[in-house]
Design a protein around this motif. Structure first.
Motif, PDB file in Angstrom:
ATOM      1  N   GLY A   1       1.180  -1.307   0.204  1.00  0.00           N
ATOM      2  CA  GLY A   1      -0.170   0.714  -0.409  1.00  0.00           C
ATOM      3  C   GLY A   1       0.857   1.068  -0.114  1.00  0.00           C
ATOM      4  N   VAL A   2       1.917   1.515   0.964  1.00  0.00           N
ATOM      5  CA  VAL A   2       2.666   2.064   0.888  1.00  0.00           C
ATOM      6  C   VAL A   2       3.342   2.470  -0.752  1.00  0.00           C
ATOM      7  CG1 VAL A   2       4.914   3.231   2.132  1.00  0.00           C
ATOM      8  CG2 VAL A   2       2.542   1.891   3.162  1.00  0.00           C
ATOM      9  N   LEU A   3       3.995   1.209  -1.136  1.00  0.00           N
ATOM     10  CA  LEU A   3       5.041   1.524  -1.852  1.00  0.00           C
ATOM     11  C   LEU A   3       4.275   1.978  -3.551  1.00  0.00           C
ATOM     12  CD1 LEU A   3       7.397  -1.537  -2.023  1.00  0.00           C
ATOM     13  CD2 LEU A   3       7.370   0.908  -1.605  1.00  0.00           C
ATOM     14  N   ALA A   4       2.349   1.501  -3.095  1.00  0.00           N
ATOM     15  CA  ALA A   4       1.563   1.584  -4.555  1.00  0.00           C
ATOM     16  C   ALA A   4       1.739   3.206  -4.012  1.00  0.00           C
ATOM     17  CB  ALA A   4       0.348   0.567  -4.438  1.00  0.00           C
ATOM     18  N   THR A   5       1.261   3.586  -3.639  1.00  0.00           N
ATOM     19  CA  THR A   5       1.103   5.576  -3.279  1.00  0.00           C
ATOM     20  C   THR A   5       2.225   5.745  -3.679  1.00  0.00           C
ATOM     21  OG1 THR A   5      -0.246   5.052  -1.642  1.00  0.00           O
ATOM     22  CG2 THR A   5       0.461   6.886  -1.429  1.00  0.00           C
ATOM     23  N   ALA A   6       3.599   5.511  -3.647  1.00  0.00           N
ATOM     24  CA  ALA A   6       4.194   6.260  -4.044  1.00  0.00           C
ATOM     25  C   ALA A   6       4.489   6.228  -5.402  1.00  0.00           C
ATOM     26  CB  ALA A   6       6.343   5.726  -2.644  1.00  0.00           C
ATOM     27  N   ALA A   7       4.551   4.949  -5.707  1.00  0.00           N
ATOM     28  CA  ALA A   7       4.349   4.935  -7.258  1.00  0.00           C
ATOM     29  C   ALA A   7       3.694   5.950  -8.147  1.00  0.00           C
ATOM     30  CB  ALA A   7       4.422   3.519  -8.021  1.00  0.00           C
ATOM     31  N   VAL A   8       1.862   5.785  -7.445  1.00  0.00           N
ATOM     32  CA  VAL A   8       1.502   6.290  -8.780  1.00  0.00           C
ATOM     33  C   VAL A   8       1.671   8.148  -7.900  1.00  0.00           C
ATOM     34  CG1 VAL A   8      -0.485   7.158  -6.370  1.00  0.00           C
ATOM     35  CG2 VAL A   8      -0.735   6.993  -8.854  1.00  0.00           C
ATOM     36  N   LEU A   9       2.452   8.489  -7.522  1.00  0.00           N
ATOM     37  CA  LEU A   9       2.296  10.484  -7.114  1.00  0.00           C
ATOM     38  C   LEU A   9       3.792  10.573  -7.977  1.00  0.00           C
ATOM     39  CD1 LEU A   9       2.696  10.666  -2.944  1.00  0.00           C
ATOM     40  CD2 LEU A   9       1.199  11.602  -5.172  1.00  0.00           C
ATOM     41  N   THR A  10       4.390   9.349  -7.898  1.00  0.00           N
ATOM     42  CA  THR A  10       6.273   8.884  -8.769  1.00  0.00           C
ATOM     43  C   THR A  10       5.824   9.748 -10.755  1.00  0.00           C
ATOM     44  OG1 THR A  10       7.478   8.110  -7.410  1.00  0.00           O
ATOM     45  CG2 THR A  10       8.472   7.945  -9.773  1.00  0.00           C
ATOM     46  N   ALA A  11       4.367   9.071 -10.471  1.00  0.00           N
ATOM     47  CA  ALA A  11       4.255   8.701 -11.870  1.00  0.00           C
ATOM     48  C   ALA A  11       3.037  10.159 -12.473  1.00  0.00           C
ATOM     49  CB  ALA A  11       2.974   7.523 -12.895  1.00  0.00           C
ATOM     50  N   MET A  12       2.219  10.953 -12.227  1.00  0.00           N
ATOM     51  CA  MET A  12       2.076  11.839 -11.365  1.00  0.00           C
ATOM     52  C   MET A  12       2.628  12.975 -11.729  1.00  0.00           C
ATOM     53  SD  MET A  12      -0.830  12.103  -8.553  1.00  0.00           S
ATOM     54  CE  MET A  12      -1.929  10.944  -8.281  1.00  0.00           C
ATOM     55  N   VAL A  13       3.998  12.448 -10.932  1.00  0.00           N
ATOM     56  CA  VAL A  13       4.758  14.122 -11.317  1.00  0.00           C
ATOM     57  C   VAL A  13       5.450  13.939 -12.561  1.00  0.00           C
ATOM     58  CG1 VAL A  13       7.266  14.972 -10.486  1.00  0.00           C
ATOM     59  CG2 VAL A  13       5.791  14.158  -8.456  1.00  0.00           C
ATOM     60  N   LEU A  14       5.927  12.529 -13.228  1.00  0.00           N
ATOM     61  CA  LEU A  14       6.813  12.640 -14.252  1.00  0.00           C
ATOM     62  C   LEU A  14       6.123  13.022 -15.868  1.00  0.00           C
ATOM     63  CD1 LEU A  14       8.493   9.550 -13.185  1.00  0.00           C
ATOM     64  CD2 LEU A  14       9.667  12.007 -13.861  1.00  0.00           C
ATOM     65  N   LEU A  15       4.907  12.572 -15.175  1.00  0.00           N
ATOM     66  CA  LEU A  15       4.044  12.688 -17.013  1.00  0.00           C
ATOM     67  C   LEU A  15       3.648  13.715 -16.690  1.00  0.00           C
ATOM     68  CD1 LEU A  15       2.048   8.616 -16.673  1.00  0.00           C
ATOM     69  CD2 LEU A  15       3.738   9.660 -18.094  1.00  0.00           C
ATOM     70  N   GLY A  16       2.639  14.854 -15.719  1.00  0.00           N
ATOM     71  CA  GLY A  16       2.948  16.055 -15.298  1.00  0.00           C
ATOM     72  C   GLY A  16       3.756  16.586 -16.156  1.00  0.00           C
ATOM     73  N   GLY A  17       4.732  16.373 -15.557  1.00  0.00           N
ATOM     74  CA  GLY A  17       5.684  17.418 -16.675  1.00  0.00           C
ATOM     75  C   GLY A  17       6.513  17.304 -17.612  1.00  0.00           C
ATOM     76  N   ARG A  18       5.877  16.074 -18.096  1.00  0.00           N
ATOM     77  CA  ARG A  18       5.862  15.466 -19.887  1.00  0.00           C
ATOM     78  C   ARG A  18       4.921  16.261 -20.174  1.00  0.00           C
ATOM     79  NH1 ARG A  18       9.927  15.605 -21.576  1.00  0.00           N
ATOM     80  NH2 ARG A  18       8.551  15.172 -23.646  1.00  0.00           N
ATOM     81  N   TRP A  19       3.222  16.706 -19.659  1.00  0.00           N
ATOM     82  CA  TRP A  19       2.475  16.915 -20.416  1.00  0.00           C
ATOM     83  C   TRP A  19       2.444  18.393 -19.586  1.00  0.00           C
ATOM     84  CZ3 TRP A  19      -1.200  12.383 -17.934  1.00  0.00           C
ATOM     85  CH2 TRP A  19      -0.955  11.361 -18.614  1.00  0.00           C
ATOM     86  N   ARG A  20       2.748  19.132 -18.468  1.00  0.00           N
ATOM     87  CA  ARG A  20       2.515  20.582 -18.443  1.00  0.00           C
ATOM     88  C   ARG A  20       1.274  20.828 -18.522  1.00  0.00           C
ATOM     89  NH1 ARG A  20       7.318  22.426 -18.328  1.00  0.00           N
ATOM     90  NH2 ARG A  20       9.551  21.069 -19.421  1.00  0.00           N
ATOM     91  N   THR A  21       0.460  20.733 -18.191  1.00  0.00           N
ATOM     92  CA  THR A  21      -1.365  21.362 -17.982  1.00  0.00           C
ATOM     93  C   THR A  21      -1.678  21.171 -16.139  1.00  0.00           C
ATOM     94  OG1 THR A  21      -2.330  19.129 -17.264  1.00  0.00           O
ATOM     95  CG2 THR A  21      -1.761  19.429 -19.866  1.00  0.00           C
TER      96      THR A  21
END
Length: 451
Positions: free
Chosen positions: A126-146
């Protein structure tokens, strides 16, 4: 097909978001779990009445997320974000497979007794899943810039911090976590919407990778299924001193770009005709495995352009009466697009190099089999076999074989279908030592002698 892949991937992410929100119904079906202070994962605890339902929802949500990532067409600079999102899906599956023993926060007595390994695994995933999805949000959000991406990412990060603080304080942990998982579901829906409005890449066929070396009479080499130009280095070296050797990679294989059109026998014949010297010059064709069908059809359809055939371990047509135009043809049309997805790339990088070493006896020094398009092209050629066999049977009935010398090199001269082929083509049957034939180095002299 690329647009359809985006739609399928978006559908998978929406399904993942819906299943990830199954806890909402649990507020009414499982009153024993405290809504304000209890974990969402407590709904799936082993001692709860609807544990199997919520565990199944978690597993299916994670699998849907993994399927969505696998079907997303590959964009090079986005791979860290999609990898993190795939890790989130995998960890969500693990969380559903390893539930809590009991409602840890809702039932204080739960923490007093010993707990199983599954209980600890669920907390860690559960802890790792939260860390993974937050990482995905930051990385993809950085690419999409919306703004939407950054807003959801920022709110999810804030609620994650509040959840940790609430757990430490022993108050309102359930409320904070419920808001947090809701925003994760919103993020999955946003990812789906991003895919639906994204411009799908168009697969445009490019020029084939062709290698020409030496001077003299022309020799055209057609590699077998999944093989590339480099597997014929030994043969080319033997022949280049006195011949003009032409090697090439079929679409999707080796260094040739993929083609949006599935392979056909007539298409391969046209490819050989384009690579062979123009009439009146003739060419000797060396063909391995299924490429022997291409070479035979080429000789029957263009008899004045062939001087000889050398067929190396030619494939046998054992599917009489079947042309494979239903499922195989439909799925084959998807393969070029699937070869450009993250799923195909991941599978090729994991399985490609060891399979190449197993079949060829040497490492994939060019890194060809780490590419998803090569995997897709290989599957596509396998699916096209029945259709090619049916076309070859029709060509055999309509076009006589020309009076040119044919040599059949094979590791099993007693094989009945090869004997029949040799008789039909009036060919010389030459035995070869059994081996991993894709390596082709130790038999290069035998092939050169046949030429």
């Amino acid at each position: 097909m690329e647009r359809r892949l985006y739609v399928l991937a978006a559908s998978a992410f929406i399904a993942s978001a819906v299943l990830y929100c199954a806890w909402i119904t649990g507020q009414f079906t499982t009153p024993a779990v405290d809504r304000a202070h209890g974990y969402v994962g407590e709904l799936a605890a082993r001692d709860q009445p609807w544990t199997r339902l919520f565990r199944a929802s978690d597993v299916l949500s994670g699998l849907a997320c993994l399927a969505g990532v696998a079907m997303v067409p590959r964009i090079e600079r986005e791979w860290p974000g999609w990898l993190a999102l795939a890790a989130f899906g995998l960890l969500t599956v693990a969380g559903g497979a390893f539930p809590l023993d009991c409602a840890a926060l809702s039932a204080p007595a739960c923490s007093l007794g010993p707990v199983s390994l599954s209980h600890h695994v669920h907390i860690v995933t559960g802890v790792l899943a939260t860390a993974a999805v937050l990482t995905a949000m930051v990385l993809l959000g950085g690419r999409w810039r919306t703004r939407v991406a950054w807003l959801v990412t920022g709110l999810t990060g804030l609620l994650t911090v509040l959840s940790v603080a609430a757990v430490a304080a022993g108050q309102l942990a359930g409320l904070a976590q419920r808001l947090q998982v809701t925003l994760i579901a919103v993020w999955l829906v946003y990812v789906a919407l991003r895919l639906l409005v994204r411009d799908a890449p168009t697969l445009v066929p490019g020029p084939l990778h062709v290698v020409r070396e030496g001077e003299g009479p022309a020799v055209l080499i057609a590699a077998g299924a999944a093989a590339a130009w480099c597997h014929w280095d030994g043969v080319a070296a033997e022949l280049a001193s006195g011949h003009r050797v032409i090697r090439f990679d079929r679409p999707g294989l080796g260094l040739s770009p993929a083609s949006p059109v599935p392979p056909t026998l007539h298409g391969e014949v046209a490819r050989l005709a384009a690579l062979a010297p123009a009439h009146p010059e003739r060419v000797t064709v060396i063909a391995h495995a299924m490429a022997a069908w291409h070479a035979e059809a080429f000789a029957r359809l263009h008899p004045l352009r062939v001087s000889a055939l050398v067929l190396v371990d030619p494939s046998c047509d054992t599917r009489r009466g079947r042309d494979g135009t239903s499922f195989r043809g439909a799925f084959g049309g998807w393969l070029p697009a699937l070869g450009g997805t993250w799923g195909a790339t991941a599978l090729a990088r994991i399985a490609g190099p060891p399979l190449h070493r197993l079949l060829c006896g040497r490492a994939d020094t060019h890194g060809l089999y780490r590419k998803g398009r090569v995997l897709a092209a290989t599957v596509g050629e396998w699916l096209a076999r029945p259709g090619m066999a049916a076309d070859l049977r029709r060509i055999r009935t309509e076009h006589a074989f020309p009076d040119v010398p044919v040599t059949v090199l094979c590791t099993n001269v007693r094989r009945g279908c090869l004997k029949r082929l040799a008789e039909e083509l009036n060919a010389r049957l030459v035995p070869l030592p059994a081996s991993r034939f894709q390596a082709r180095l130790h038999v290069a002299d035998a092939i050169a002698d046949a030429v």
